[in-house]
Design a protein around this motif. Structure first.
Motif, PDB file in Angstrom:
ATOM      1  N   GLY A  62       0.807  -1.222   0.000  1.00  0.00           N
ATOM      2  CA  GLY A  62       0.000   0.000   0.000  1.00  0.00           C
ATOM      3  C   GLY A  62       0.834   1.263   0.000  1.00  0.00           C
ATOM      4  O   GLY A  62       0.483   2.243   0.651  1.00  0.00           O
TER       5      GLY A  62
ATOM      6  N   ASN B 146       1.726   4.477  -1.025  1.00  0.00           N
ATOM      7  CA  ASN B 146       1.411   5.719  -1.723  1.00  0.00           C
ATOM      8  C   ASN B 146       1.868   6.837  -0.797  1.00  0.00           C
ATOM      9  O   ASN B 146       1.244   7.101   0.220  1.00  0.00           O
ATOM     10  CB  ASN B 146      -0.097   5.833  -1.989  1.00  0.00           C
ATOM     11  N   PHE B 147       2.970   7.438  -1.141  1.00  0.00           N
ATOM     12  CA  PHE B 147       3.576   8.406  -0.233  1.00  0.00           C
ATOM     13  C   PHE B 147       2.931   9.773  -0.388  1.00  0.00           C
ATOM     14  O   PHE B 147       2.705  10.255  -1.490  1.00  0.00           O
ATOM     15  CB  PHE B 147       5.076   8.466  -0.478  1.00  0.00           C
ATOM     16  N   LEU B 148       2.635  10.362   0.748  1.00  0.00           N
ATOM     17  CA  LEU B 148       2.008  11.680   0.763  1.00  0.00           C
ATOM     18  C   LEU B 148       3.087  12.718   0.476  1.00  0.00           C
ATOM     19  O   LEU B 148       4.102  12.764   1.161  1.00  0.00           O
ATOM     20  CB  LEU B 148       1.387  11.896   2.139  1.00  0.00           C
TER      21      LEU B 148
ATOM     22  N   GLY C 253       3.820   3.104   9.406  1.00  0.00           N
ATOM     23  CA  GLY C 253       4.125   3.141   7.966  1.00  0.00           C
ATOM     24  C   GLY C 253       4.694   4.469   7.526  1.00  0.00           C
ATOM     25  O   GLY C 253       4.091   5.176   6.722  1.00  0.00           O
ATOM     26  N   PRO C 254       5.851   4.846   8.049  1.00  0.00           N
ATOM     27  CA  PRO C 254       6.436   6.156   7.710  1.00  0.00           C
ATOM     28  C   PRO C 254       6.915   6.271   6.262  1.00  0.00           C
ATOM     29  O   PRO C 254       7.144   7.377   5.784  1.00  0.00           O
ATOM     30  CB  PRO C 254       7.620   6.264   8.672  1.00  0.00           C
TER      31      PRO C 254
ATOM     32  N   LEU D  73      12.820   0.505   3.038  1.00  0.00           N
ATOM     33  CA  LEU D  73      12.443   1.819   3.546  1.00  0.00           C
ATOM     34  C   LEU D  73      13.089   2.085   4.898  1.00  0.00           C
ATOM     35  O   LEU D  73      13.493   3.215   5.195  1.00  0.00           O
ATOM     36  CB  LEU D  73      10.913   1.945   3.639  1.00  0.00           C
TER      37      LEU D  73
ATOM     38  N   GLU E 261       8.925  -3.767  11.694  1.00  0.00           N
ATOM     39  CA  GLU E 261       7.966  -4.796  12.087  1.00  0.00           C
ATOM     40  C   GLU E 261       6.628  -4.584  11.394  1.00  0.00           C
ATOM     41  O   GLU E 261       6.328  -3.493  10.921  1.00  0.00           O
ATOM     42  CB  GLU E 261       7.784  -4.738  13.611  1.00  0.00           C
TER      43      GLU E 261
ATOM     44  N   ASN F  98      -0.398   7.441   7.743  1.00  0.00           N
ATOM     45  CA  ASN F  98      -0.974   7.337   6.407  1.00  0.00           C
ATOM     46  C   ASN F  98      -0.970   5.832   6.162  1.00  0.00           C
ATOM     47  O   ASN F  98       0.005   5.268   5.707  1.00  0.00           O
ATOM     48  CB  ASN F  98      -0.100   8.089   5.405  1.00  0.00           C
ATOM     49  N   LEU F  99      -2.058   5.192   6.564  1.00  0.00           N
ATOM     50  CA  LEU F  99      -2.067   3.735   6.698  1.00  0.00           C
ATOM     51  C   LEU F  99      -2.009   3.023   5.362  1.00  0.00           C
ATOM     52  O   LEU F  99      -2.526   3.518   4.363  1.00  0.00           O
ATOM     53  CB  LEU F  99      -3.343   3.301   7.436  1.00  0.00           C
ATOM     54  N   PRO F 100      -1.390   1.834   5.348  1.00  0.00           N
ATOM     55  CA  PRO F 100      -1.531   0.976   4.165  1.00  0.00           C
ATOM     56  C   PRO F 100      -3.008   0.570   4.066  1.00  0.00           C
ATOM     57  O   PRO F 100      -3.544  -0.052   4.991  1.00  0.00           O
ATOM     58  CB  PRO F 100      -0.629  -0.220   4.486  1.00  0.00           C
TER      59      PRO F 100
ATOM     60  N   ILE G 167      -4.837  -2.934   4.833  1.00  0.00           N
ATOM     61  CA  ILE G 167      -5.000  -3.494   6.184  1.00  0.00           C
ATOM     62  C   ILE G 167      -5.482  -2.457   7.200  1.00  0.00           C
ATOM     63  O   ILE G 167      -5.438  -2.681   8.404  1.00  0.00           O
ATOM     64  CB  ILE G 167      -3.684  -4.137   6.694  1.00  0.00           C
TER      65      ILE G 167
END
Ligand code: SAH
Length: 263
Positions: A10, A12-14, A39-40, A66, A83, A103-105, A108
């Motif tokens: 997932g 998609n970087f802001l 999810g940084p 990443l 993790e 900014n969640l995947p 999930i």
């Protein structure tokens, strides 16, 4: 290092600076705060959060590549945990009252939210969540009864959380652009909420009801309670209604009845 975003995670970087700033400001970060970011990615939001000088800052990222990028970029200014957030144990943050960003995947995101709701005394664990969801999911989270998006997620989330939608965000604010619209939500744990023993019971009850959302509630009630007619009577429930007609409070009451049965 060249980055090739992974769809499966997932990614998609802001990239929109204005929105990144708005997200950070919603946190109202104080220098005594402990922050967790889920999810940084490449650290776009991380960088903005760091400018507020929080006392503790931990990020949880599943992608090894990443993590390497984040290490190069931030060194030991943040704690980087490689993790899967779905396997992450929250216990070590007891009594810190953290602020959680993410900014969640999107694949999930609902599972992540449901896991947080399972934390006992969530109000002592977290001050607030500032999260991006796929717009459709945000609509399910914030839906009220008698609407088409109302269901499990609305009932579970409002049980423990006050939820505010800040705004929708266009695909063009991300790289690569996702196929869907996104929404920014702020979720604050309630100090007082309906007393239930275990959120898994509410997950179970709402599952049974909304598995067949077009059927009359007589069917799920029968599945859950032997004496379903008595339960219906004491809750003044019309068994011909559909699952979406019942208020959130009614579901909490049904769950409470169910929990009494488990003793
Ligand atoms: N917050 C970043 C990236 C968002 S994309 C930004 O706004 O720029 C979602 C991020 O979550 C990606 O970095 C992805 O690798 C990570 N991710 C995906 N699944 C994860 C999981 N199970 N646990 C932790 N991180 C995960």
């Amino acid at each position: 290092m060249k980055i090739s975003p992974k769809k499966s995670l997932g990614q998609n970087f802001l990239t929109d600076k204005k929105i990144l700033n708005q997200i950070v400001n919603l946190g109202e970060i104080d220098k005594n705060d402990t922050i967790i970011e889920i999810g940084p990615g490449t650290g776009n939001l991380t960088e903005e959060i760091l400018k507020k000088n929080p006392k503790n800052f931990t990020v949880i990222e599943k992608d090894k590549n990443l993590v390497q990028i984040l290490k190069n970029k931030f060194g030991n200014r943040i704690e980087i945990i490689n993790e899967d957030i779905l396997k992450f144990s929250h216990n070590k943050y007891d009594n810190k009252k953290i602020i959680i960003f993410g900014n969640l995947p999107y694949n999930i995101s609902t599972q992540i939210l449901v896991n947080w709701l399972r934390i006992e005394n969530l109000e002592n664990y977290c001050k607030k969540f500032i999260l991006l969801f796929q717009k459709e999911v945000a609509e399910r989270i914030t839906a009220e009864d008698n609407s088409k998006n109302y269901g499990r997620l609305s009932i579970l989330s409002s049980w423990k959380l006050d939820i505010k939608k800040i705004k929708d965000i266009n695909p063009s604010s991300f790289f690569p652009s996702p196929k869907v619209m996104s929404s920014l939500l702020v979720l604050e744990p309630k100090k007082n909420y309906y007393n239930l023993k275990n959120s898994k019971n509410l997950e179970h009850i709402t599952n049974i009801f909304f598995n067949q959302r077009r059927k009359m509630i007589k069917k799920p009630m029968k599945l859950i309670f032997k004496n379903f007619e008595d339960v219906a009577k004491s809750l003044s429930l019309d068994l011909n209604l559909r699952p979406q007609n019942l208020s959130k409070l009614t579901y909490y009451k049904i769950c409470s009845y169910y929990e009494k049965l488990l003793n």
